[in-house]
Design an enzyme around this catalytic site. Structure first.
Site, PDB file in Angstrom:
ATOM      1  N   GLU A 105      14.988  21.554  -5.435  1.00 51.00           N
ATOM      2  CA  GLU A 105      15.794  22.766  -5.571  1.00 51.00           C
ATOM      3  C   GLU A 105      16.551  23.020  -4.278  1.00 51.00           C
ATOM      4  O   GLU A 105      16.021  22.796  -3.191  1.00 51.00           O
ATOM      5  CB  GLU A 105      14.829  23.927  -5.867  1.00 51.00           C
ATOM      6  CG  GLU A 105      15.478  25.195  -6.339  1.00 51.00           C
ATOM      7  CD  GLU A 105      14.435  26.268  -6.740  1.00 51.00           C
ATOM      8  OE1 GLU A 105      13.458  25.953  -7.454  1.00 51.00           O
ATOM      9  OE2 GLU A 105      14.619  27.414  -6.296  1.00 51.00           O
ATOM     10  N   ASP A 107      18.716  26.217  -2.733  1.00 53.66           N
ATOM     11  CA  ASP A 107      18.925  27.634  -3.078  1.00 53.66           C
ATOM     12  C   ASP A 107      19.833  28.410  -2.152  1.00 53.66           C
ATOM     13  O   ASP A 107      19.634  28.392  -0.939  1.00 53.66           O
ATOM     14  CB  ASP A 107      17.599  28.406  -2.946  1.00 53.66           C
ATOM     15  CG  ASP A 107      16.572  28.010  -3.945  1.00 53.66           C
ATOM     16  OD1 ASP A 107      16.940  27.512  -5.005  1.00 53.66           O
ATOM     17  OD2 ASP A 107      15.383  28.222  -3.654  1.00 53.66           O
ATOM     18  N   GLU A 109      20.329  32.510  -2.112  1.00 56.50           N
ATOM     19  CA  GLU A 109      19.962  33.783  -2.753  1.00 56.50           C
ATOM     20  C   GLU A 109      20.546  34.895  -1.894  1.00 56.50           C
ATOM     21  O   GLU A 109      20.437  34.856  -0.671  1.00 56.50           O
ATOM     22  CB  GLU A 109      18.434  33.933  -2.841  1.00 56.50           C
ATOM     23  CG  GLU A 109      17.802  32.868  -3.715  1.00 56.50           C
ATOM     24  CD  GLU A 109      16.333  33.144  -4.029  1.00 56.50           C
ATOM     25  OE1 GLU A 109      15.761  34.123  -3.497  1.00 56.50           O
ATOM     26  OE2 GLU A 109      15.762  32.376  -4.804  1.00 56.50           O
TER      27      GLU A 109
END
Ligand SMILES: *[C@@H]1O[C@H](CO)[C@@H](O)[C@H](O)[C@H]1NC(C)=O
Ligand SMILES: CC(=O)N[C@H]1CO[C@H](CO)[C@@H](O)[C@@H]1O
Length: 292
Positions: A105, A107, A109
């Site tokens: 993953e 990311d 955010e």
């Protein structure tokens, strides 16, 4: 991207896209073509013939999307305009992920805040199910006032997070030193808006003010210069080298990265000796600017 099947009703638009595609910059993302709305019961909406997508959050639910394609390496861009005003407690995500317990993953955010207080860009990387590689940054602009481009460069040598073309984080492939790197699992692109007021804003001190709901974030101009993974193989030929496939930071970008890390970095797991009393993760001994 391999094909251009736009389901728009306007002939002029179709013609324009066709011309764009013929001349090799078939990049005008279309959310109808590129994404599925996966949750939120109507709270995510595709607008303007597929050019815009809004995610919304209210007390009952957030919402989210995922790309129809899976990719194995690429340069992935999205423009986002984040939840304005009092966005405390909300998290807007934009990330790549494979599936399963040993997933990879990458990311972005975006942690909301009270009106006028700064968002935090939270980044993380999972390799084979293991994350714990957070770095956080403030931005040098108001991410709610306009669209900005957030990009993930992912190739076999490196992962670079960019904001409007400025690198904010680099994670190099250090497999030769025994550090796992995501490179075998194809990933989809995801985006979502949800409530995370247990931790997002000032570590959970500031809760979501539901009187401001629904909260909305807007996305546009998705662009995947990427290898699409289909039926167990990549549509990129080994021999064809794309500009992004071997891209690393040139010296000017390294200076930009240092500028961001010096002035805007809020948190770096590699500096958190309290969190890792047995010693920092191994990749932290190689530096986070040039070599990691
Ligand atoms: C919110 O604002 C406060 C006060 O300026 C700041 O300490 C914090 O880092 C900001 N961002 C988040 C996501 O908490
Ligand atoms: C950004 C970063 O983690 N820089 C580190 C590079 O290595 C030196 C020496 O170990 C550290 O002091 C920096 O913090």
């Amino acid at each position: 991207m391999a094909s251009c099947n736009y389901s728009t009703s306007s002939n002029a638009a179709v013609l324009r896209l066709l011309i764009l595609c013929i001349f090799g910059s078939c990049s005008a993302g279309n959310f109808f073509k590129d994404f599925d709305i996966t949750w939120g019961d109507g709270r995510a909406k595709i607008l303007d013939n597929g050019k815009l997508l809004t995610l919304s959050l209210d007390k009952a639910s957030g919402s989210g999307i995922q790309s129809k394609n899976e990719y194995l390496f690429g340069m992935i861009d999205m423009q986002l305009k984040l939840v304005p005003g009092n966005s405390a407690g909300t998290v807007t995500t934009y990330y790549l992920s494979s599936q399963g317990p040993t997933h990879d993953e990458i990311d972005f955010e975006f942690l909301g805040n009270l009106s006028g207080e700064p968002y935090i860009v939270h980044t993380n990387i999972y390799t084979q199910g293991k994350g714990d590689k957070e770095q956080q940054f403030y931005l040098w602009f108001d991410p709610t006032a306009d669209f900005h481009t957030y990009s993930i460069l992912w190739n076999p040598r490196t992962i670079i997070f960019y904001v409007d073309g400025t690198p904010i984080r680099v994670f190099n492939n250090l497999e030769s030193r025994g550090i796992p790197f995501p490179k075998n699992q194809p990933m989809r692109v995801y985006s979502s808006l949800w409530n995370a007021d247990g931790w997002a804003t000032r570590g959970g001190l500031i809760k979501t003010d539901w009187s401001g709901a629904p909260f909305t974030a807007t996305l546009r101009n998705f662009k995947a210069n990427a290898c699409v993974w289909k039926s167990g193989k990549s549509d990129c030929k080994k021999s064809s080298t794309k500009p992004w496939s071997s891209q690393e930071l040139d010296s000017e970008s390294q200076e930009r990265l240092k500028w961001v890390q010096k002035n805007y970095m809020v948190y770096n797991y590699c500096a958190d000796t309290k969190r890792f009393p047995q010693g920092l993760p191994q990749e932290c001994t190689f530096n986070t600017t040039s070599t990691n």
